[in-house]
Enzyme design. Structure first.
Site, mmCIF file in Angstrom:
data_model
loop_
_atom_site.group_PDB
_atom_site.id
_atom_site.type_symbol
_atom_site.label_atom_id
_atom_site.label_comp_id
_atom_site.label_asym_id
_atom_site.label_seq_id
_atom_site.Cartn_x
_atom_site.Cartn_y
_atom_site.Cartn_z
ATOM 1 N N SER A 142 0.876 -1.170 0.000
ATOM 2 C CA SER A 142 0.000 0.000 0.000
ATOM 3 C C SER A 142 0.915 1.222 0.000
ATOM 4 O O SER A 142 2.107 1.103 0.327
ATOM 5 C CB SER A 142 -0.846 -0.014 1.281
ATOM 6 O OG SER A 142 -1.423 1.248 1.518
ATOM 7 N N TYR A 155 -2.089 -1.395 10.376
ATOM 8 C CA TYR A 155 -2.025 -1.531 8.904
ATOM 9 C C TYR A 155 -0.686 -1.020 8.384
ATOM 10 O O TYR A 155 -0.026 -1.665 7.565
ATOM 11 C CB TYR A 155 -3.186 -0.741 8.303
ATOM 12 C CG TYR A 155 -3.423 -0.934 6.822
ATOM 13 C CD1 TYR A 155 -4.098 -2.060 6.346
ATOM 14 C CD2 TYR A 155 -3.008 0.022 5.898
ATOM 15 C CE1 TYR A 155 -4.346 -2.225 4.992
ATOM 16 C CE2 TYR A 155 -3.260 -0.139 4.534
ATOM 17 C CZ TYR A 155 -3.933 -1.263 4.085
ATOM 18 O OH TYR A 155 -4.181 -1.414 2.738
HETATM 19 P P1 NAD Z 1 -11.715 -6.314 -0.311
HETATM 20 O O1 NAD Z 1 -12.341 -6.223 1.034
HETATM 21 O O2 NAD Z 1 -12.477 -5.910 -1.514
HETATM 22 O O3 NAD Z 1 -11.181 -7.798 -0.556
HETATM 23 C C1 NAD Z 1 -10.421 -8.491 0.399
HETATM 24 C C2 NAD Z 1 -10.637 -9.984 0.230
HETATM 25 O O4 NAD Z 1 -9.782 -10.647 1.179
HETATM 26 C C3 NAD Z 1 -12.081 -10.436 0.521
HETATM 27 O O5 NAD Z 1 -12.552 -11.263 -0.525
HETATM 28 C C4 NAD Z 1 -11.941 -11.212 1.823
HETATM 29 O O6 NAD Z 1 -12.864 -12.287 1.944
HETATM 30 C C5 NAD Z 1 -10.512 -11.721 1.734
HETATM 31 N N1 NAD Z 1 -9.954 -12.070 3.044
HETATM 32 C C6 NAD Z 1 -10.017 -11.352 4.195
HETATM 33 N N2 NAD Z 1 -9.420 -12.026 5.189
HETATM 34 C C7 NAD Z 1 -8.956 -13.187 4.649
HETATM 35 C C8 NAD Z 1 -8.243 -14.301 5.161
HETATM 36 N N3 NAD Z 1 -7.906 -14.375 6.457
HETATM 37 N N4 NAD Z 1 -7.916 -15.299 4.324
HETATM 38 C C9 NAD Z 1 -8.273 -15.250 3.014
HETATM 39 N N5 NAD Z 1 -8.952 -14.234 2.472
HETATM 40 C C10 NAD Z 1 -9.290 -13.216 3.283
HETATM 41 O O7 NAD Z 1 -10.360 -5.473 -0.170
HETATM 42 P P2 NAD Z 1 -9.375 -4.809 -1.260
HETATM 43 O O8 NAD Z 1 -9.504 -3.347 -1.126
HETATM 44 O O9 NAD Z 1 -9.507 -5.462 -2.581
HETATM 45 O O10 NAD Z 1 -7.971 -5.185 -0.596
HETATM 46 C C11 NAD Z 1 -7.102 -6.184 -1.115
HETATM 47 C C12 NAD Z 1 -5.683 -5.870 -0.667
HETATM 48 O O11 NAD Z 1 -5.285 -4.600 -1.190
HETATM 49 C C13 NAD Z 1 -5.502 -5.784 0.850
HETATM 50 O O12 NAD Z 1 -4.278 -6.379 1.228
HETATM 51 C C14 NAD Z 1 -5.457 -4.282 1.104
HETATM 52 O O13 NAD Z 1 -4.741 -3.962 2.267
HETATM 53 C C15 NAD Z 1 -4.735 -3.828 -0.154
HETATM 54 N N6 NAD Z 1 -4.917 -2.402 -0.464
HETATM 55 C C16 NAD Z 1 -6.159 -1.902 -0.674
HETATM 56 C C17 NAD Z 1 -6.286 -0.559 -0.976
HETATM 57 C C18 NAD Z 1 -7.631 0.061 -1.213
HETATM 58 O O14 NAD Z 1 -7.684 1.310 -1.230
HETATM 59 N N7 NAD Z 1 -8.697 -0.691 -1.414
HETATM 60 C C19 NAD Z 1 -5.155 0.262 -1.054
HETATM 61 C C20 NAD Z 1 -3.910 -0.301 -0.821
HETATM 62 C C21 NAD Z 1 -3.807 -1.629 -0.539
#
Ligand code: NAD
Length: 260
Positions: A142, A155
């Protein structure tokens, strides 16, 4: 098709960024395993890929559970004849100032982001190291792998830790043709972000519109959200890159919010 004949596991691929990456890797010819806590949603995501002519399976995986990670990874390797790509992406967000941050929440955050990255890597390396087959490991970092924000102690700490893991893997994996990368997105409108808009508004005492405009997009050069497709295209670029020249690096995809 840039990934014909390759096989990939994407964790947290039932939603958001992981889903977009899985879709794109499959469109480029990879056989993709949708690994997620939410098996029903993972099955739907895999069925959508298959309906579009790609190859995908869904596997139940809690990335914090070593046995679950190992057995799901073995299942994928058996189904696809090995593993070439791991995208360690599963993640959640819990916001709170440090003085109110429950230790149990802190441990949950480290377990999903850091333990999950370690466990999925270890399980995938068993196949990538075999006969120096090699592979690409991508960690979903991130902007918070490089920058801090209030309310996000667990985080920010976890996302910084991924840089260290990726750098060690770049050094250890080189002789086995394994490369590692961290993708560092800015804010992307996914369920993870939508959930924190009202939470941050409450905690910071500002409106939801201000959370979006000031907190989420205030540091960007153009006030625009990064998209799941921006992140997926970056993952594809790294998976298809022809040499190990980029190993051990992080790639910030954030509309200029953070510049290295
Ligand atoms: P999201 O909530 O849309 O998807 C996350 C997925 O992870 C879900 O399908 C959930 O069921 C799964 N999950 C959660 N805990 C789990 C576990 N213990 N084992 C297996 N699966 C699990 O979230 P997103 O925004 O797509 O985030 C995905 C990644 O991107 C994360 O690591 C997040 O930190 C990172 N990220 C997101 C953003 C953002 O702005 N959305 C920015 C930077 C980084």
């Amino acid at each position: 098709m840039k990934l014909q004949g390759k096989s990939a596991i994407v964790t947290g691929a039932a939603s958001g960024i992981g889903k977009a990456i899985a879709d794109l890797l499959a469109r480029e010819g990879a056989a993709v395993a949708i690994a997620d806590l939410n098996l029903e949603a993972a099955q739907k995501a895999a069925a959508d890929i298959e309906a579009a002519g790609g190859r995908a399976i869904a596997v139940a995986m809690d990335v914090t559970n070593e046995d679950a990670v190992n057995s799901a990874t073995d299942e994928v390797a058996k189904a696809f004849g090995g593993i070439d790509i791991l995208v360690s992406n599963a993640g959640i967000q819990i916001v709170n100032p440090i003085q109110n941050y429950a230790f149990s929440d802190w441990k949950k955050m480290q377990a999903i982001h850091v333990d999950g990255a370690f466990l999925t890597t270890k399980a995938a390396l068993k196949y990538m190291y075999q006969d120096k087959r090699g592979g690409t490991v991508i960690y979903m970092g991130s902007v918070h792998s490089h920058e801090a924000s209030p309310l996000k102690s667990a985080y920010v700490a976890a996302k910084h830790a991924l840089l260290g893991l990726a750098r060690v893997l770049a050094k250890e994996g080189a002789e086995y043709n394994v490369r590692s990368h961290v993708i560092c997105p800015g804010f992307v409108r996914t369920p993870l972000v939508d959930k924190q808009i009202p939470e941050q508004a409450k905690e910071l005492g500002i409106s939801e519109e201000e959370v979006i405009r000031r907190v989420m997009l205030g540091g960007t050069v153009d006030g625009v959200f990064t998209t799941v497709d921006d992140v997926a295209q970056t993952a594809l670029f790294l998976c298809a890159f022809p040499s190990a020249a980029l190993t051990g690096q992080s790639f910030i995809v954030s509309h200029g919010w953070y510049m290295q």
